[in-house]
Design an enzyme around this catalytic site. Sequence first.
Site, mmCIF file in Angstrom:
data_model
loop_
_atom_site.group_PDB
_atom_site.id
_atom_site.type_symbol
_atom_site.label_atom_id
_atom_site.label_comp_id
_atom_site.label_asym_id
_atom_site.label_seq_id
_atom_site.Cartn_x
_atom_site.Cartn_y
_atom_site.Cartn_z
ATOM 1 N N ASP A 81 0.862 -1.088 -0.125
ATOM 2 C CA ASP A 81 0.098 0.005 0.177
ATOM 3 C C ASP A 81 0.826 1.286 0.117
ATOM 4 O O ASP A 81 2.218 1.174 0.013
ATOM 5 C CB ASP A 81 -0.782 0.044 1.006
ATOM 6 N N ASP A 139 0.662 5.412 -13.618
ATOM 7 C CA ASP A 139 0.483 4.661 -14.818
ATOM 8 C C ASP A 139 -0.869 5.099 -15.414
ATOM 9 O O ASP A 139 -1.941 5.175 -14.587
ATOM 10 C CB ASP A 139 0.179 3.175 -14.178
ATOM 11 N N ASP A 192 -0.191 3.029 -20.731
ATOM 12 C CA ASP A 192 -0.571 1.697 -20.775
ATOM 13 C C ASP A 192 -0.971 1.477 -22.098
ATOM 14 O O ASP A 192 -2.061 1.741 -22.630
ATOM 15 C CB ASP A 192 -1.614 1.085 -19.792
ATOM 16 N N GLU A 223 3.844 2.823 -23.257
ATOM 17 C CA GLU A 223 4.090 1.391 -23.419
ATOM 18 C C GLU A 223 3.333 0.994 -24.807
ATOM 19 O O GLU A 223 2.214 1.096 -25.063
ATOM 20 C CB GLU A 223 3.267 0.669 -22.206
ATOM 21 N N HIS A 227 6.662 -5.727 -14.342
ATOM 22 C CA HIS A 227 5.413 -6.438 -13.651
ATOM 23 C C HIS A 227 4.860 -7.320 -14.680
ATOM 24 O O HIS A 227 4.077 -8.189 -14.116
ATOM 25 C CB HIS A 227 4.211 -5.630 -12.987
ATOM 26 N N ASP A 228 5.155 -7.325 -15.892
ATOM 27 C CA ASP A 228 4.670 -8.050 -16.884
ATOM 28 C C ASP A 228 5.682 -9.304 -17.490
ATOM 29 O O ASP A 228 5.233 -10.213 -18.290
ATOM 30 C CB ASP A 228 4.218 -7.508 -18.127
HETATM 31 O O1 TEU Z 1 0.359 -4.951 -20.760
HETATM 32 C C1 TEU Z 1 0.278 -4.826 -22.329
HETATM 33 C C2 TEU Z 1 0.721 -5.788 -22.792
HETATM 34 O O2 TEU Z 1 1.324 -5.796 -23.703
HETATM 35 C C3 TEU Z 1 1.005 -7.033 -21.705
HETATM 36 O O3 TEU Z 1 -0.478 -7.443 -21.581
HETATM 37 C C4 TEU Z 1 1.722 -8.132 -22.591
HETATM 38 O O4 TEU Z 1 1.260 -8.048 -23.823
HETATM 39 C C5 TEU Z 1 1.649 -9.418 -21.675
HETATM 40 O O5 TEU Z 1 1.638 -8.987 -20.545
HETATM 41 C C6 TEU Z 1 2.871 -10.076 -21.925
HETATM 42 O O6 TEU Z 1 2.488 -11.378 -21.809
HETATM 43 C C7 TEU Z 1 -0.281 -3.844 -20.126
HETATM 44 C C8 TEU Z 1 0.148 -3.695 -18.416
HETATM 45 O O7 TEU Z 1 1.473 -3.609 -18.508
HETATM 46 C C9 TEU Z 1 -0.367 -5.040 -18.154
HETATM 47 O O8 TEU Z 1 -0.059 -5.323 -16.743
HETATM 48 C C10 TEU Z 1 -1.941 -5.238 -18.432
HETATM 49 O O9 TEU Z 1 -2.318 -6.629 -18.109
HETATM 50 C C11 TEU Z 1 -2.108 -4.905 -19.877
HETATM 51 O O10 TEU Z 1 -1.814 -3.639 -20.330
HETATM 52 C C12 TEU Z 1 -3.719 -4.488 -19.758
HETATM 53 O O11 TEU Z 1 -3.952 -3.271 -19.220
#
Ligand code: TEU
Length: 562
Positions: A30, A99, A207, A264, A336-337
């Site tokens: 948090d 974000d 995003d 992004e 985080h992805d």
């Molecule tokens: O991610 C977009 C995106 O390209 C990712 O979903 C990527 O394609 C995938 O994670 C790869 O496996 C953004 C955010 O960073 C992500 O956390 C969100 O889930 C997504 O957009 C939707 O908002």
Amino acid sequence: LSGPGWWKSAVVYQIYPRSFADSDGDGIGDLGGIIAKLDHLAQLGIDVLWLSPVYPSPQDDNGYDISDYQDIEPLFGTLEQFDELLAAAHDRGIRLVMDLVVNHTSDEHPWFTASRSNTGDPKRDWYWWRPAREGFEPGTPGAEPNNWSSFFSGPAWEFDEASGEYYLHLFSRKQPDLNWENLQVREAVYAMMRWWLDRGVDGFRMDVINLISKDTALPDGRPTGDGLGDGTASYTCGPRIHEFLHEMHEQVFAGRDAVLTVGEMPGVTVEEAALFTDPERAEVDMVFQFEHVGLDQGATKWDVLPRDLLALKRSFGRWQDGLADRGWNSLYWNNHDQPRAVSRFGDDGEFRVASAKTLGAVLHLHRGTPYVYQGEELGMTNAPFDGPGAFLDIESVNHYAAATALGANGDDVLAALRVMSRDNARTPMQWDDSPHGGFTTGTPWAPVNPNTTEINAAAALADPDSVFHHYRALADLRHSVPAVVHGDFTMLLPDDPTVYAFTRRLDDVTLLVVGNFSGSPATVDIPDAADWARAELLLGTHPVDAGAGLTLQPWESRVLRR
Ligand code: TEU
């Protein structure tokens, strides 16, 4: 840092709030936790903090499904606490970037509940509503308006019983896509952005911002063999994307200095990125591109390929060359992805520390703005997942269900998830060697990686040879050596499968960066190796024996100056 292009000299740190630090014992990170840990960031020497979403959200996609753009999710805190965080960051000379998730909202956002309420609602056209495909019974399989698949498995269209129509969602069914063709949508987004900037935030990470412009004909995509199709050609850098981003720049950022915008952009090309980041075009400052994080992925991200340093060097080299004269690169290994950098691009076993340092040094010495993902500065690794039930992320959960439903072998799917799942990046930050890594006094929402006993911030701070202190030294280099920010870039040894080598030149200063991306000693086979062996060492991972020429220990890297 100030003045135009200040962000070229900045190091950005990404916080995934849910997993960073929990201050109220509910097991979820948090704002209070972030405030309590700001000194960690100050010690690291970072200049900008990028917060993953903290707005009200049903948490279907952990906050990337927003139901109110101008408040704070109670799980994370309050607007007052946000203002406290902003002030505390600014007191430390750290800027804060939010974000911005405006390709879609949550299906619980009032805009969508109005839009869905009836076909005559003034907000109906704020989203993409379409009738069933010609000749198909609404609500039956195959009746979706086109064959696009969602990024989270299954069709990209959700049937709405009440109206008999479908709405588009490139991501989860709880993330309906906003219709950017509608000027009212654009103006509502711009007003919200100005509201945050007036509150004092220093910019936005946007995003999937290159997906907001769709081919309004919404044509079927290339069939992908699962009854669905790949619609990306109809919405990746779509027809009006430059127009929309320029309009956003004029409506939101014009006249405000010191604002950072990073888009992004899944699927963006070098050529497109040169346009997006050309200052003359007033669109965005820089973009996150996905080429290097796609090299170990085949037809899908779950089709895992071996690491290929030659391909990695070709990709980074192309992006360095493509944005050399105009525009600007963002530099990242993970977020985080993505799975953890040291597990994916380094060696998270015997050479974890050396390889984490070398990945950091090689990345941060490229031309561009480096982004550090929480835990990367500790050399945090991918986590152990004992079975499909251990994955919590909607992308992973949906993929396991969809793939096994189509007959894939569960163990094969699990093996791919362990390597590529976003869950790897979302295990709690490891602050100390206690059972929950100091992340929470409660039960963490996701298990803390058991290796927190050795890999944690407390141990890192106390160890002058830690990855943390290497990352701190990299920030210092960026702030003190002009060639790091402004120098040109020349890739060396493009065909060497083990050594990563390049120079940066500014005026009469040349930097040489060399890294051994292997578990065996390697020689840097460049013409003036002997001279470089005796050059000034700005930063290294190992003690240097200048007499031994440019021979590198396993995963050793050096930053040299002449
Ligand atoms: O991610 C977009 C995106 O390209 C990712 O979903 C990527 O394609 C995938 O994670 C790869 O496996 C953004 C955010 O960073 C992500 O956390 C969100 O889930 C997504 O957009 C939707 O908002």
